[in-house]
Design a protein around this motif. Structure first.
Motif, PDB file in Angstrom:
ATOM      1  N   HIS A 171       0.836  -1.202   0.000  1.00 11.39           N
ATOM      2  CA  HIS A 171       0.000   0.000   0.000  1.00 11.39           C
ATOM      3  C   HIS A 171       0.874   1.257   0.000  1.00 11.39           C
ATOM      4  CE1 HIS A 171      -3.554   2.422   0.772  1.00 11.39           C
ATOM      5  NE2 HIS A 171      -2.907   3.008   1.760  1.00 11.39           N
ATOM      6  N   GLN A 172       1.963   1.255   0.785  1.00 13.22           N
ATOM      7  CA  GLN A 172       2.861   2.404   0.801  1.00 13.22           C
ATOM      8  C   GLN A 172       3.572   2.572  -0.527  1.00 13.22           C
ATOM      9  OE1 GLN A 172       5.526   2.689   4.134  1.00 13.22           O
ATOM     10  NE2 GLN A 172       3.914   2.341   5.674  1.00 13.22           N
ATOM     11  N   VAL A 173       3.920   1.448  -1.189  1.00 13.31           N
ATOM     12  CA  VAL A 173       4.566   1.536  -2.501  1.00 13.31           C
ATOM     13  C   VAL A 173       3.643   2.222  -3.495  1.00 13.31           C
ATOM     14  CG1 VAL A 173       5.382   0.165  -4.461  1.00 13.31           C
ATOM     15  CG2 VAL A 173       6.081  -0.435  -2.154  1.00 13.31           C
ATOM     16  N   ILE A 174       2.352   1.864  -3.490  1.00 12.43           N
ATOM     17  CA  ILE A 174       1.399   2.492  -4.413  1.00 12.43           C
ATOM     18  C   ILE A 174       1.303   3.983  -4.127  1.00 12.43           C
ATOM     19  CG2 ILE A 174      -1.029   2.563  -5.082  1.00 12.43           C
ATOM     20  CD1 ILE A 174      -1.150  -0.423  -4.537  1.00 12.43           C
ATOM     21  N   GLU A 175       1.224   4.366  -2.831  1.00 15.63           N
ATOM     22  CA  GLU A 175       1.129   5.783  -2.489  1.00 15.63           C
ATOM     23  C   GLU A 175       2.380   6.543  -2.922  1.00 15.63           C
ATOM     24  OE1 GLU A 175      -1.721   5.588   1.472  1.00 15.63           O
ATOM     25  OE2 GLU A 175       0.442   5.736   1.712  1.00 15.63           O
ATOM     26  N   LEU A 176       3.585   5.961  -2.658  1.00 19.30           N
ATOM     27  CA  LEU A 176       4.834   6.634  -3.038  1.00 19.30           C
ATOM     28  C   LEU A 176       4.936   6.791  -4.552  1.00 19.30           C
ATOM     29  CD1 LEU A 176       7.293   4.853  -0.572  1.00 19.30           C
ATOM     30  CD2 LEU A 176       6.580   7.246  -0.481  1.00 19.30           C
ATOM     31  N   ALA A 177       4.541   5.734  -5.298  1.00 17.86           N
ATOM     32  CA  ALA A 177       4.634   5.790  -6.757  1.00 17.86           C
ATOM     33  C   ALA A 177       3.690   6.855  -7.318  1.00 17.86           C
ATOM     34  CB  ALA A 177       4.319   4.425  -7.352  1.00 17.86           C
ATOM     35  N   CYS A 178       2.463   6.904  -6.803  1.00 13.66           N
ATOM     36  CA  CYS A 178       1.507   7.898  -7.304  1.00 13.66           C
ATOM     37  C   CYS A 178       1.973   9.308  -6.946  1.00 13.66           C
ATOM     38  CB  CYS A 178       0.127   7.615  -6.729  1.00 13.66           C
ATOM     39  SG  CYS A 178      -0.643   6.126  -7.378  1.00 13.66           S
ATOM     40  N   ALA A 179       2.530   9.495  -5.739  1.00 13.16           N
ATOM     41  CA  ALA A 179       3.046  10.809  -5.364  1.00 13.16           C
ATOM     42  C   ALA A 179       4.190  11.231  -6.284  1.00 13.16           C
ATOM     43  CB  ALA A 179       3.511  10.793  -3.905  1.00 13.16           C
ATOM     44  N   GLN A 180       5.058  10.253  -6.670  1.00 14.44           N
ATOM     45  CA  GLN A 180       6.161  10.572  -7.566  1.00 14.44           C
ATOM     46  C   GLN A 180       5.641  10.955  -8.950  1.00 14.44           C
ATOM     47  OE1 GLN A 180       9.637  10.640  -6.650  1.00 14.44           O
ATOM     48  NE2 GLN A 180       9.436  11.869  -8.488  1.00 14.44           N
ATOM     49  N   LEU A 181       4.615  10.241  -9.439  1.00 16.25           N
ATOM     50  CA  LEU A 181       4.025  10.586 -10.737  1.00 16.25           C
ATOM     51  C   LEU A 181       3.437  11.994 -10.706  1.00 16.25           C
ATOM     52  CD1 LEU A 181       2.250   7.299 -11.885  1.00 16.25           C
ATOM     53  CD2 LEU A 181       4.116   8.490 -13.031  1.00 16.25           C
ATOM     54  N   ALA A 182       2.758  12.332  -9.591  1.00 20.34           N
ATOM     55  CA  ALA A 182       2.181  13.662  -9.485  1.00 20.34           C
ATOM     56  C   ALA A 182       3.272  14.731  -9.493  1.00 20.34           C
ATOM     57  CB  ALA A 182       1.352  13.760  -8.205  1.00 20.34           C
ATOM     58  N   GLN A 183       4.417  14.442  -8.861  1.00 20.55           N
ATOM     59  CA  GLN A 183       5.523  15.401  -8.851  1.00 20.55           C
ATOM     60  C   GLN A 183       6.099  15.557 -10.254  1.00 20.55           C
ATOM     61  OE1 GLN A 183       8.621  14.431  -6.084  1.00 20.55           O
ATOM     62  NE2 GLN A 183       9.984  16.046  -6.764  1.00 20.55           N
ATOM     63  N   TRP A 184       6.271  14.401 -10.954  1.00 21.88           N
ATOM     64  CA  TRP A 184       6.811  14.478 -12.322  1.00 21.88           C
ATOM     65  C   TRP A 184       5.873  15.225 -13.276  1.00 21.88           C
ATOM     66  CZ3 TRP A 184       8.737   8.715 -12.880  1.00 21.88           C
ATOM     67  CH2 TRP A 184       9.957   8.593 -12.197  1.00 21.88           C
ATOM     68  N   ALA A 185       4.563  15.200 -13.001  1.00 24.64           N
ATOM     69  CA  ALA A 185       3.613  15.857 -13.898  1.00 24.64           C
ATOM     70  C   ALA A 185       3.886  17.348 -13.999  1.00 24.64           C
ATOM     71  CB  ALA A 185       2.180  15.607 -13.410  1.00 24.64           C
ATOM     72  N   GLY A 186       4.488  17.951 -12.959  1.00 22.32           N
ATOM     73  CA  GLY A 186       4.799  19.373 -12.995  1.00 22.32           C
ATOM     74  C   GLY A 186       6.156  19.677 -13.575  1.00 22.32           C
ATOM     75  N   MET A 187       6.871  18.655 -14.073  1.00 22.20           N
ATOM     76  CA  MET A 187       8.210  18.856 -14.648  1.00 22.20           C
ATOM     77  C   MET A 187       8.135  18.553 -16.145  1.00 22.20           C
ATOM     78  SD  MET A 187      10.155  16.784 -11.588  1.00 22.20           S
ATOM     79  CE  MET A 187      11.792  17.041 -12.265  1.00 22.20           C
ATOM     80  N   ALA A 188       8.583  19.500 -16.958  1.00 26.54           N
ATOM     81  CA  ALA A 188       8.410  19.375 -18.412  1.00 26.54           C
ATOM     82  C   ALA A 188       9.090  18.137 -18.961  1.00 26.54           C
ATOM     83  CB  ALA A 188       8.966  20.634 -19.107  1.00 26.54           C
ATOM     84  N   ASP A 189      10.276  17.801 -18.423  1.00 27.05           N
ATOM     85  CA  ASP A 189      11.010  16.665 -18.960  1.00 27.05           C
ATOM     86  C   ASP A 189      10.643  15.356 -18.282  1.00 27.05           C
ATOM     87  OD1 ASP A 189      14.114  17.076 -17.085  1.00 27.05           O
ATOM     88  OD2 ASP A 189      12.014  17.423 -16.540  1.00 27.05           O
ATOM     89  N   ARG A 190       9.688  15.365 -17.325  1.00 25.91           N
ATOM     90  CA  ARG A 190       9.275  14.145 -16.641  1.00 25.91           C
ATOM     91  C   ARG A 190       7.789  13.832 -16.820  1.00 25.91           C
ATOM     92  NH1 ARG A 190      14.044  13.379 -16.204  1.00 25.91           N
ATOM     93  NH2 ARG A 190      15.255  12.997 -14.292  1.00 25.91           N
ATOM     94  N   ALA A 191       7.033  14.790 -17.305  1.00 24.87           N
ATOM     95  CA  ALA A 191       5.580  14.621 -17.347  1.00 24.87           C
ATOM     96  C   ALA A 191       5.142  13.429 -18.195  1.00 24.87           C
ATOM     97  CB  ALA A 191       4.922  15.904 -17.872  1.00 24.87           C
ATOM     98  N   GLY A 192       5.900  13.068 -19.194  1.00 28.26           N
ATOM     99  CA  GLY A 192       5.496  11.972 -20.083  1.00 28.26           C
ATOM    100  C   GLY A 192       6.014  10.612 -19.688  1.00 28.26           C
ATOM    101  N   LEU A 193       6.688  10.487 -18.528  1.00 26.48           N
ATOM    102  CA  LEU A 193       7.268   9.207 -18.128  1.00 26.48           C
ATOM    103  C   LEU A 193       6.203   8.269 -17.567  1.00 26.48           C
ATOM    104  CD1 LEU A 193      10.570  10.310 -16.341  1.00 26.48           C
ATOM    105  CD2 LEU A 193      10.217   9.670 -18.740  1.00 26.48           C
TER     106      LEU A 193
END
Length: 879
Positions: free
Chosen positions: A686-708
């Motif tokens: 459950h913590q892995v899912i939360e950490l992964a989703c939080a990381q995706l949300a952070q990357w969404a605000g970065m131009a070179d990471r949003a598409g990963l």
């Protein structure tokens, strides 16, 4: 003017198309049968035939050693009943002379006592016998010798020799054996009496006066070689017996040009002294494999393929190795005969397909032709009754009798409702009876009548209380029948239940009325011993005595279904005195000791001790630290980059790391096994899912990471958990992560149980936008039957195939096949474990879409993830 197409009949059209379909299918099925099943099967049959030859050699060893042990048991009975006297050897000679005559392998009988008396009876050939009698207390170094001729003559003389039976290996080994009645086999050594190499089987016997007597039988290695010398292994194969240090115990077939004495002179020499190249090459391969058991393996010697089998043969506390070697061509299948048979079968199949297609075309077309003729008559205003139409095709039959079908369906529905009502009444009655039986048998096992787990817990609590009051000790014995599942699967559950009932009866006969025998379920039983002595050594001896009775009772043959069967049990025991002992802890201790008994060879008793307590403490400490880590959220994610064919960064795989406050970063290999076993994998996942989703949300605000795209691994237990879909949905909602950028990696083992439930859960997550990747594809139970049903986006080639893709043609072919299969099904392919540019280039030639491995970056925190893919670099070691 356009040309009209030639008109053909419906019957001909159906016939031609069915012939093309059936013929093409037959060719494809035949080719697949030949390539995918027959050729591997024939190779396995050849290896199985070779394996049977190797097993035959082991069987001949059984025929050599087992009778010796059985005769040793008989001789021990004689000695125990009537111990021999050094001054009256007639009874000793009378019994063991007959034994030497009856046994083809025993060359002499030796015996000795702890006070220095010794006996020897040696068969010298031509009916001559030699006795040697030793009595160190009375005669010192002088020994009495008696030679008896075949004609009954006797020569009696004395010699001085430095001989003490108590210092011989057969005597010392038997005296130090763990169990008094255990047969001890010596290491190969040179007999003092004949100067021949051999081994001795000996056994310690407790005499009525309390002293110990050791009886042994000598077996010469010349006799042992009879199991291998004349063994036919193909046309040019070998069979031989080796020690652990690769000395020769059983010689292979004698080469031409060597005398018998020279060949037997190789006994106990290193195997290299035989000078046989295939044997030396096979042993080199065996050493490289770590000297492990080799059921059947192919090796190369002088450019020729050989089949090798290297099997251990346990002999007392020692282990011999049986090596069987033969050219692979000796066991090759007859390919010409097989090909001729397949061609004939295919021709017959095509002929049968043609006849079947012709008949099916007639059955389909005839009713339609009749209906077409009726339509023409209707067009001509001829409404006379048409000929009856008979067809098994539902649509045609419905046109002729819809009303009759409906009436029959309603009639059947009414009858079905009546039948269901009667069945429901019967089920209600059965439920009432079952409830009454459950209430009556709430505390007893219905099969054996023994107390069940609930009643056992109550009895154990009372036993702990009694120990505290009376300052006594008790013992909890955990029994598990050895190989019960094999017997149950072989003989059936009915005979398995009969065995369990007999085991329960024998257990009750081994304990007192104050003790408790219970069945936990399956083949597990528990015995609670009460009123043991308060001192640990005495209580341990009392427990060992009861356990010995139990092992002996359960080891007696069972008469099941008109046949005799053997069984045994492994027992784990722990003592308690009621001072702070908890029932669950005692069960854990006894269960751990029982598994130790199984690990030591089964059919024995093991006490729970300090080493087991240390392992349990370490495991409990790690489990507690894991719980604290979950509470303190000490888990982090490292990310390994994933690149496309052009080398562009397209995503990453999230890998779990434990940031331990004292040990630093702990890899998942130390965390996942115990987390799976204890169920902690659920909160960790459950913590892995939360950490992964939080990381995706952070990357969404970065131009070179949003598409990963971010891939996460999910365990089978977590995926099947009822709240898994809600956990993913909640994490996506709370973090605002884009579900299209989250990819869940599943392993093939998840698909083995309830595939429909797995597909349903995947479809529900897919509706949220989450995609799936099948991890480690090709290493498990790959099946097109389920692969085409799964809503997958990607297949992942396992690193075990990528590692050797440049040197192993099979791995390269597997990788290309996986890529082609995935593209055929519209799936992307990513290869993991890519370490070199050469590996990436070969996979790219096959059409691989994406890559992951040390060539592009090691797992690292998110802020260390490269902005672009790394340039090709040298190999960084294992993935």
């Amino acid at each position: 003017m356009s040309l009209a197409r030639p008109v053909t009949t419906l019957r001909r059209t159906i016939l031609v198309r069915m012939l093309l379909l059936v013929g093409g299918s037959a060719l494809v099925i035949t080719a697949g049968f030949l390539v995918l099943w027959m050729m591997p099967t024939l190779d396995r049959m050849a290896e199985a035939e070779f394996d049977r030859v190797a097993e035959r050699v082991q069987g001949r060893l059984d025929h050599t050693f087992k009778p010796v042990e059985q005769l040793l048991e008989t001789g021990a009975g004689w000695i125990a009943a009537d111990p021999p006297h050094i001054d009256r050897p007639e009874s000793f000679n009378q019994r063991f002379t007959a034994l030497l005559t009856a046994s083809p392998t025993i060359t002499s009988v030796v015996a000795g006592t702890t006070d220095g008396r010794g006996w020897l009876l040696l068969e010298q050939g031509d009916g001559r016998l030699l006795n040697r009698f030793t009595d160190l207390a009375r005669w010192g170094d002088r020994h009495r010798f008696v030679e008896r001729g075949a004609d009954g003559s006797q020569t009696d003389y004395w010699e001085t020799r430095n001989y003490d039976p108590r210092r011989r290996p057969w005597f010392t080994g038997a005296m130090t054996a763990a169990e008094g009645g255990q047969v001890h086999w010596t290491q190969p050594y040179t007999f003092l009496s004949t100067v021949d190499p051999g081994v001795t089987a000996s056994r310690r016997i407790q005499l009525p006066d309390g002293s110990s007597f050791v009886l042994g039988y000598d077996v010469m290695l010349r006799d042992l070689s009879s199991a291998t010398l004349d063994e036919q292994v193909g046309s040019r194969g070998f069979a031989l017996i080796l020690t652990e240090d690769e000395r020769v115990l059983g010689l292979p077939a004698m080469p031409a040009g060597i005398s018998t004495d020279d060949w037997f002179g190789s006994l106990l020499l290193p195997v290299s002294a035989l000078g046989i190249a295939p044997i030396n090459d096979a042993l080199a391969v065996w050493r490289q494999a770590g000297r492990q058991t080799v059921p059947v393996r192919r090796v190369s010697s002088s450019g020729e393929d050989w089949l090798l089998s290297q099997r251990p043969y346990p002999l007392g506390d020692h282990r011999l190795w049986v090596l069987t070697l033969a050219p692979a061509d000796d066991f090759a299948p007859p390919w010409i005969l097989i090909g001729t048979g397949l061609a004939g079968a295919l021709a017959l199949l095509m002929l049968a397909a043609g006849l079947i297609a012709h008949g099916q075309a007639r059955r389909i077309a005839q009713p339609l032709e009749t209906l077409a003729a009726a339509s023409q008559r209707i067009g001509a205003l001829d409404f006379s009754a048409p000929p009856p139409v008979s067809s098994r095709i539902g649509e045609i039959a419905q046109l002729a009798g819809a009303q009759e079908t409906m009436r029959q369906m309603l009639q059947r529905s009414q009858q079905s409702l009546r039948d269901q009502a009667a069945r429901l009444l019967g089920q209600v009655q059965e439920l009432r009876e079952a409830e009454e039986r459950i209430n009556a048998l709430a505390f007893y096992d219905p099969l054996t009548g023994l107390p069940n787990r609930r009643l056992l817990g109550d009895r154990l609590r009372r036993a702990l209380s009694a120990c505290r009051r009376h300052r006594q000790r008790g013992a909890l014995l955990f029994l598990d029948l050895d190989n019960f599942k094999t017997l149950n699967d072989t003989l059936g559950h009915e005979l398995g239940d009969a065995l369990l009932k007999e085991v329960a009866s024998r257990l009750l006969g081994c304990v007192r009325d104050t003790d408790t025998v219970a069945r936990l379920g399956g083949d597990e039983f528990v015995v609670v011993l009460e009123e043991l002595d308060g001192h640990i050594p005495v209580a341990s001896e009392e427990t060992q005595a009861v356990a010995g009775k139990i092992l002996a009772a359960l080891g007696r043959p069972y008469r099941l279904g008109g046949q005799t069967h053997a069984s045994s049990a492994s027992i784990g025991a722990t003592l308690f005195d009621g001072s702070g002992d908890e029932g669950d802890e005692l069960f854990k201790q006894a269960d751990l000791a029982m598994y130790q008994a199984k690990a030591e060879g089964r059919n024995r008793l093991c006490f729970y001790g300090q080493a087991m307590r240390d392992r349990l403490t370490a495991r409990t400490q790690l489990e507690n630290e894991l719980r604290e880590a979950i509470e303190a959220r000490q888990f982090i994610l490292h990310y390994q980059p994933q690149v496309d064919a052009a080398g562009r960064l397209i995503g990453a795989e999230a890998l779990l790391r434990w940031l331990h406050p004292r040990r630093g970063v702990v890899p998942p290999g130390e965390v996942i096994p115990i987390a799976e076993e204890t169920g902690l994998i659920l909160p960790i996942g459950h913590q892995v899912i939360e950490l992964a989703c939080a990381q995706l949300a952070q990357w969404a605000g970065m131009a070179d990471r949003a598409g990963l795209t971010l891939s996460i691994n999910v365990s089978a237990r977590q995926f099947r958990h009822a709240g898994f879909v809600d956990d993913v949905r909640t994490a996506l909602r709370d973090t605002g992560a884009n579900p299209a950028r989250l990819r869940i990696e599943l392993t093939e083992s998840m698909l083995l149980e309830d595939i429909d439930e797995v597909i349903e859960r995947m479809t529900e997550l897919r509706s949220l936008g989450v995609s799936f990747s099948l991890d480690d594809f090709g290493t498990g139970y790959s099946s097109l039957a389920y692969l085409k049903r799964l809503p997958l986006a990607e297949l992942k080639i396992d690193h075990s195939f990528v590692r050797d893709v440049l040197v192993d043609a099979n791995d390269a072919a597997i990788a290309r096949t996986i890529i082609a299969l995935a593209h055929t099904m519209g799936l992307e392919v990513i290869a993991e474990g890519v370490e070199t540019e050469a590996q990436r280039a070969l996979l790219a030639e096959g059409g691989c879409d994406a890559y992951q491995g040390y060539l592009f970056g090691r797992p690292a925190p998110a802020d260390e993830l490269p902005r672009t893919a790394r340039a090709p670099a040298p190999s960084l070691g294992p993935h």
